[in-house]
Enzyme design. Structure first.
Site, PDB file in Angstrom:
ATOM      1  CG  HIS A  34      -5.677  -3.161  -3.691  1.00 42.06           C
ATOM      2  ND1 HIS A  34      -6.195  -4.187  -2.934  1.00 42.06           N
ATOM      3  CD2 HIS A  34      -5.801  -3.553  -4.991  1.00 42.06           C
ATOM      4  CE1 HIS A  34      -6.622  -5.153  -3.732  1.00 42.06           C
ATOM      5  NE2 HIS A  34      -6.386  -4.806  -4.976  1.00 42.06           N
ATOM      6  CD  GLU A  37      -5.743  -1.123   1.616  1.00 37.82           C
ATOM      7  OE1 GLU A  37      -5.903  -0.878   0.397  1.00 37.82           O
ATOM      8  OE2 GLU A  37      -6.521  -1.839   2.260  1.00 37.82           O
ATOM      9  CB  CYS A  48      -7.328  -7.482   0.219  1.00 40.10           C
ATOM     10  SG  CYS A  48      -5.992  -6.860  -0.824  1.00 40.10           S
ATOM     11  CB  CYS A  58      -3.414  -4.290   1.061  1.00 39.94           C
ATOM     12  SG  CYS A  58      -4.171  -3.511  -0.365  1.00 39.94           S
TER      13      CYS A  58
END
Ligand SMILES: O=c1ccn([C@H]2C[C@H](O)[C@@H](CO)O2)c(=O)[nH]1
Ligand SMILES: [Zn+2]
Length: 294
Positions: A102, A104, A129, A132
């Site tokens: 992801h 992040e 999400c 994360c």
């Protein structure tokens, strides 16, 4: 300018384009800005720190690799040094979904691998999400990390992840991005093995003690190390291969042209990276994986 930035760059405000041009002009822009470059950009554009991070998101998102979703997530992490680090999501066709990175995770890991010791904030173009939020809950910035999202007031990780489960629930005091050196040694003296060892010594594996690290040799012959980063909730842990792929990708290199890799882990680890690493590397077209047990 690296080809991936051309369209995103053209979409930026004119003042920011002219201020960034000398930095992005070269192919080897490392997808990060030093604190000094950030002050210069602020001066030239009149943007404050928050506005600048938002304005840079299209460039960060341009680093994403999304053969599955075609959904480009960009993140910009600010270290306590004042440096900014880009992050972008990465998907790998032919591997399992679990191998996805992801944006992040990419920005956080990018900052960590470039020697940052703590994060102040992260700016993302979509809401993070649950995975994360949990991944970031492992950081030594704790619930204080500021999260900036478009059209929302800044809020802390603690506000995005109330009643959280984290390292303290498992009595773990060493957090992600804390400086560590596990002190492992190997007789393998080649540069790739030594870089994999350095990554292993930096890895965050307080739950399994199965420290591991990888080093990848890219198409250009450069070496990218990746330390393993465990998470209190186990599943959101970031494998060493993903950490190295983040750095390789953000450095402007091609994940589909990796020449060879060395994975180092403890002998008889509780948790092994070997099978998953081999599978994902193979999906990326690289069969040259050497495994060293410590
Ligand atoms: O917080 C999030 C949510 C999703 N994605 C990525 C993962 C995948 O590549 C794509 C679709 O979920 O978006 C992120 O990078 N961050
Ligand atoms: Zn996520």
């Amino acid at each position: 300018m690296h080809i991936r930035f051309i369209d995103a760059f053209a979409s930026l405000p004119a003042l920011l384009q002219s201020a960034l041009e000398p930095i992005l002009r070269h192919d080897d822009f490392p997808a990060m800005l030093t604190a000094q470059q950030v002050s210069q950009l602020r001066l030239e554009t009149g943007l404050d720190d928050t506005a600048l991070a938002f304005a840079l998101l299209p460039l960060a998102a341009a680093c994403s690799l999304t053969p599955i979703s075609h959904f480009h997530v960009g993140a910009v992490a600010r270290g306590i040094s004042g440096n900014l680090y880009f992050g972008a999501n990465m998907e790998f066709s032919g591997a399992s979904m679990q191998q996805t990175v992801h944006a992040e995770q990419s920005a956080v890991t990018h900052a960590w691998l470039r020697g940052e010791t703590r994060l102040a904030s992260i700016t993302v173009n979509y809401t993070p999400c649950g995975h994360c939020r949990q991944f970031m809950n492992e950081l030594n910035s704790g619930s204080e990390l500021a999260i900036h999202l478009p059209d929302r007031a800044v809020a802390s990780l603690g506000e995005y992840l109330p009643y959280s489960f984290g390292p303290q629930d498992l009595d773990i005091a060493t957090l992600l991005m804390d400086k560590v050196d596990h002190g492992y040694q190997t007789s393998a003296s080649d540069a790739l093995s030594q870089q994999a060892l350095a990554a292993c010594n930096q890895s965050h594996a307080p739950y399994s003690q199965s420290h591991s690290g990888i080093a990848l040799e890219s198409d250009s012959g450069k070496i990218y190390g990746g330390p393993y980063a465990e998470n209190a909730a186990f599943n959101p842990s970031l494998p060493p291969l993903q950490a190295a792929l983040i750095l390789l990708n953000l450095s402007g290199e091609d994940c589909l042209k990796i020449r060879r890799a060395v994975l180092i882990e403890r002998s008889d680890p509780l948790v092994s990276q070997l099978d998953a690493t081999r599978a994902t590397l193979s999906a990326l077209g690289c069969q040259q994986l050497q495994h060293i047990s410590l």
